[in-house]
Motif scaffolding. Sequence first.
Motif, mmCIF file in Angstrom:
data_model
loop_
_atom_site.group_PDB
_atom_site.id
_atom_site.type_symbol
_atom_site.label_atom_id
_atom_site.label_comp_id
_atom_site.label_asym_id
_atom_site.label_seq_id
_atom_site.Cartn_x
_atom_site.Cartn_y
_atom_site.Cartn_z
ATOM 1 N N PHE A 57 18.970 3.152 -0.277
ATOM 2 C CA PHE A 57 17.727 3.862 -0.569
ATOM 3 C C PHE A 57 17.696 5.205 0.143
ATOM 4 N N ASN A 58 17.325 6.235 -0.591
ATOM 5 C CA ASN A 58 17.164 7.563 -0.017
ATOM 6 C C ASN A 58 15.696 7.940 -0.122
ATOM 7 N N PRO A 59 14.934 7.871 0.977
ATOM 8 C CA PRO A 59 13.502 8.146 0.895
ATOM 9 C C PRO A 59 13.176 9.565 0.439
ATOM 10 N N LYS A 60 14.065 10.502 0.705
ATOM 11 C CA LYS A 60 13.815 11.875 0.274
ATOM 12 C C LYS A 60 13.885 12.007 -1.246
ATOM 13 N N ALA A 61 14.672 11.132 -1.873
ATOM 14 C CA ALA A 61 14.808 11.172 -3.326
ATOM 15 C C ALA A 61 13.671 10.442 -4.043
ATOM 16 N N ASN A 62 12.904 9.639 -3.324
ATOM 17 C CA ASN A 62 11.839 8.868 -3.951
ATOM 18 C C ASN A 62 10.596 8.816 -3.056
ATOM 19 N N PRO A 63 9.931 9.956 -2.851
ATOM 20 C CA PRO A 63 8.750 9.965 -1.981
ATOM 21 C C PRO A 63 7.576 9.171 -2.550
ATOM 22 N N LYS A 64 7.534 8.973 -3.874
ATOM 23 C CA LYS A 64 6.444 8.180 -4.445
ATOM 24 C C LYS A 64 6.475 6.750 -3.922
ATOM 25 N N MET A 65 7.683 6.195 -3.760
ATOM 26 C CA MET A 65 7.793 4.837 -3.252
ATOM 27 C C MET A 65 7.256 4.746 -1.824
ATOM 28 N N ILE A 66 7.528 5.765 -1.021
ATOM 29 C CA ILE A 66 7.022 5.795 0.352
ATOM 30 C C ILE A 66 5.495 5.851 0.330
ATOM 31 N N GLY A 67 4.948 6.681 -0.520
ATOM 32 C CA GLY A 67 3.495 6.781 -0.642
ATOM 33 C C GLY A 67 2.860 5.476 -1.096
ATOM 34 N N MET A 68 3.490 4.808 -2.042
ATOM 35 C CA MET A 68 2.978 3.528 -2.520
ATOM 36 C C MET A 68 3.035 2.478 -1.408
ATOM 37 N N GLU A 69 4.116 2.468 -0.650
ATOM 38 C CA GLU A 69 4.257 1.513 0.459
ATOM 39 C C GLU A 69 3.191 1.783 1.518
ATOM 40 N N PHE A 70 2.996 3.050 1.843
ATOM 41 C CA PHE A 70 1.993 3.432 2.840
ATOM 42 C C PHE A 70 0.605 2.962 2.407
ATOM 43 N N THR A 71 0.240 3.259 1.167
ATOM 44 C CA THR A 71 -1.072 2.872 0.639
ATOM 45 C C THR A 71 -1.252 1.358 0.649
ATOM 46 N N ALA A 72 -0.230 0.633 0.214
ATOM 47 C CA ALA A 72 -0.315 -0.830 0.184
ATOM 48 C C ALA A 72 -0.490 -1.395 1.595
ATOM 49 N N LEU A 73 0.224 -0.852 2.552
ATOM 50 C CA LEU A 73 0.125 -1.347 3.925
ATOM 51 C C LEU A 73 -1.275 -1.150 4.493
ATOM 52 N N VAL A 74 -1.873 0.004 4.227
ATOM 53 C CA VAL A 74 -3.216 0.280 4.725
ATOM 54 C C VAL A 74 -4.238 -0.581 3.988
ATOM 55 N N ASP A 75 -4.065 -0.721 2.683
ATOM 56 C CA ASP A 75 -5.016 -1.507 1.884
ATOM 57 C C ASP A 75 -4.961 -2.993 2.204
ATOM 58 N N GLU A 76 -3.816 -3.490 2.642
ATOM 59 C CA GLU A 76 -3.633 -4.924 2.880
ATOM 60 C C GLU A 76 -3.715 -5.276 4.363
ATOM 61 N N ARG A 77 -4.636 -4.668 5.057
ATOM 62 C CA ARG A 77 -4.757 -4.885 6.497
ATOM 63 C C ARG A 77 -5.736 -5.988 6.864
ATOM 64 N N ASP A 78 -6.428 -6.566 5.880
ATOM 65 C CA ASP A 78 -7.507 -7.511 6.170
ATOM 66 C C ASP A 78 -7.074 -8.723 6.980
ATOM 67 N N ASP A 79 -5.837 -9.221 6.752
ATOM 68 C CA ASP A 79 -5.380 -10.372 7.531
ATOM 69 C C ASP A 79 -5.339 -10.027 9.017
ATOM 70 N N PHE A 80 -4.924 -8.829 9.345
ATOM 71 C CA PHE A 80 -4.882 -8.408 10.741
ATOM 72 C C PHE A 80 -6.283 -8.128 11.272
ATOM 73 N N VAL A 81 -7.162 -7.574 10.427
ATOM 74 C CA VAL A 81 -8.545 -7.324 10.850
ATOM 75 C C VAL A 81 -9.199 -8.635 11.253
ATOM 76 N N ASP A 82 -9.036 -9.667 10.431
ATOM 77 C CA ASP A 82 -9.625 -10.975 10.740
ATOM 78 C C ASP A 82 -9.054 -11.555 12.034
ATOM 79 N N LEU A 83 -7.750 -11.471 12.188
ATOM 80 C CA LEU A 83 -7.100 -12.011 13.380
ATOM 81 C C LEU A 83 -7.561 -11.285 14.640
ATOM 82 N N ILE A 84 -7.610 -9.970 14.582
ATOM 83 C CA ILE A 84 -8.038 -9.175 15.737
ATOM 84 C C ILE A 84 -9.509 -9.434 16.049
#
Length: 149
Positions: free
Chosen positions: A41-68
């Motif tokens: 994987f070359n992240p420079k060649a596919n920045p959209k995938m990085i953006g999608m991963e970033f968004t998903a990680l932030v959006d799916e934080r509820d399990d950690f919010v509950d635990l904390i």
Amino acid sequence: MARNAYPELTQERIIQAATELFSPRRAQKRLEAANLMFRKFNPKANPKMIGMEFTALVDERDDFVDLITQGNQDGSLHVDQVEQAAEIIRLLANMWLLPFFRQRTQAELRTRAACFFSIMQGLGIPLQDQGFSDLLASFGTDAQGEAGI
């Protein structure tokens, strides 16, 4: 101290659950599968995938919010900004800590893991390494640049 809405979540169980998230046993399969994919994987060649991963990680934080939140309620954790800490954990653990976007040496990966656990301590989350840094280092290169696994 606030009443625990989930009495089955004792202080000990919350710390154990948080520690298991970064246990070598749990991380091994994910690291191996992702290692195969990201070696090519070359992240420079596919920045959209990085953006999608970033968004998903932030959006799916509820399990950690509950635990904390539960940890704060029972006193096992002392986190001031719960939602932000949950995002930080997900982002650092999934995008910064793991050697998927750039090869690192085994020593660099051990240092990165130590830094991650220090950051968690600073946030009020008492995670312990329990061998995770050794597992992570096994995906690094040696000093000559050859892959560890």
